[in-house]
Design a protein around this motif. Structure first.
Motif, PDB file in Angstrom:
ATOM      1  N   LYS A  12     -48.053 -64.666   8.349  1.00  0.00           N
ATOM      2  CA  LYS A  12     -46.793 -64.558   7.634  1.00  0.00           C
ATOM      3  C   LYS A  12     -45.931 -65.773   7.924  1.00  0.00           C
ATOM      4  CE  LYS A  12     -46.664 -59.499   7.629  1.00  0.00           C
ATOM      5  NZ  LYS A  12     -45.916 -58.301   8.069  1.00  0.00           N
ATOM      6  N   GLN A  13     -45.300 -66.291   6.897  1.00  0.00           N
ATOM      7  CA  GLN A  13     -44.462 -67.472   7.059  1.00  0.00           C
ATOM      8  C   GLN A  13     -43.235 -67.183   7.918  1.00  0.00           C
ATOM      9  OE1 GLN A  13     -45.319 -70.629   5.955  1.00  0.00           O
ATOM     10  NE2 GLN A  13     -47.231 -69.527   5.655  1.00  0.00           N
ATOM     11  N   ALA A  14     -42.856 -65.919   7.985  1.00  0.00           N
ATOM     12  CA  ALA A  14     -41.698 -65.538   8.798  1.00  0.00           C
ATOM     13  C   ALA A  14     -42.113 -65.341  10.243  1.00  0.00           C
ATOM     14  CB  ALA A  14     -41.069 -64.264   8.246  1.00  0.00           C
ATOM     15  N   ALA A  15     -42.954 -66.226  10.752  1.00  0.00           N
ATOM     16  CA  ALA A  15     -43.394 -66.127  12.150  1.00  0.00           C
ATOM     17  C   ALA A  15     -42.200 -66.340  13.072  1.00  0.00           C
ATOM     18  CB  ALA A  15     -44.454 -67.191  12.441  1.00  0.00           C
ATOM     19  N   SER A  16     -42.231 -65.680  14.216  1.00  0.00           N
ATOM     20  CA  SER A  16     -41.111 -65.749  15.143  1.00  0.00           C
ATOM     21  C   SER A  16     -40.990 -67.130  15.765  1.00  0.00           C
ATOM     22  CB  SER A  16     -41.282 -64.691  16.239  1.00  0.00           C
ATOM     23  OG  SER A  16     -42.318 -65.076  17.125  1.00  0.00           O
ATOM     24  N   TRP A  17     -39.787 -67.434  16.277  1.00  0.00           N
ATOM     25  CA  TRP A  17     -39.559 -68.706  16.978  1.00  0.00           C
ATOM     26  C   TRP A  17     -40.481 -68.806  18.172  1.00  0.00           C
ATOM     27  CZ3 TRP A  17     -38.166 -69.598  22.022  1.00  0.00           C
ATOM     28  CH2 TRP A  17     -37.824 -70.907  22.331  1.00  0.00           C
ATOM     29  N   GLU A  18     -40.721 -67.701  18.860  1.00  0.00           N
ATOM     30  CA  GLU A  18     -41.550 -67.730  20.063  1.00  0.00           C
ATOM     31  C   GLU A  18     -42.969 -68.176  19.733  1.00  0.00           C
ATOM     32  OE1 GLU A  18     -43.204 -64.783  23.612  1.00  0.00           O
ATOM     33  OE2 GLU A  18     -41.945 -63.991  22.018  1.00  0.00           O
TER      34      GLU A  18
END
Length: 218
Positions: A12-18
């Motif tokens: 998913k492109q909305a991967a977390s900052w971490e």
């Protein structure tokens, strides 16, 4: 859409900052696969990264060490074993890239010359590549191949005692300059520490003052 290097499912492109920080500027691994790698957290033995409330764990006390310290990133759990089987023994070269962000962060901070643990010529021919240099290359990290290795039986086929009693298998592949006062060895897995300690011995005997190591798994 980018696919995870491990499960091949779309990430998913909305991967977390971490996740972005841990892996690379582009996401190489999905959150589900990433969660399979269990981070080592303290307190840890400074010699081997085993969980220990003391500075040195019981296994490291009383042993002769040429290696000054070791840091390992993840537990060698079942997920890690499957990863290494696929990467190291089945030749899935590209998945060696997934730790690149974390390795860059660690090695840039250390500012020491990186020396990968070598494999013998026969082993490299068998596998097609040396797993340690493969990971470093895919992480765009510069290293020096000061060490070479004689061919020997696979460590995975030896008992713990046999590993600890392994005879010297490393030798200098090229002369080390007098400016190399500190070196950091890099390997995929820390098991008994015998491999890293033997490599450190050769480097110390050549005049290197300090030898530490980093491994992906422990």
């Amino acid at each position: 859409m980018i696919n995870c290097l491990l499960c091949l499912q779309p990430v998913k492109q909305a991967a977390s900052w971490e996740i972005s920080w841990l892996l690379s500027e582009e996401v190489l691994c999905c959150a589900s696969c990433l969660a399979g790698f269990e981070k080592l957290t303290g307190p840890l033995c400074i010699r081997c990264s085993r969980e220990s409330s003391d500075e040195f764990c019981k296994d490291c006390q009383g042993r002769e060490f040429f290696l000054d310290s070791n840091r390992s990133l993840y537990q060698y759990n079942d997920f890690a074993k499957e990863y290494m089987k696929r990467f190291k023994f089945q030749g899935d070269y590209v998945i060696g890239a997934i730790f690149q962000k974390e390795l860059k962060k660690y090695f840039v901070a250390s500012k020491m010359t990186i020396v990968p643990i070598p494999v013998s010529g026969a082993r490299k021919l068998e596998r097609g590549f040396n797993q340690t240099t493969a990971i470093l290359k895919q992480s765009d990290l510069r290293y020096q191949e000061f060490l070479a290795k004689k061919h020997s039986e696979k460590q995975s086929k030896k008992t713990k005692r046999e590993r600890l009693e392994t005879e010297q298998v490393f030798y200098l592949a090229e002369e080390i300059g007098s400016s190399e006062k500190e070196i950091i060895l890099f390997d995929d897995i820390y098991t008994t520490g015998s491999t890293l300690n033997l490599a450190a011995q050769v480097l110390k005997e050549s005049g290197v003052k300090k030898v530490s190591s980093l491994t992906i798994f422990r």
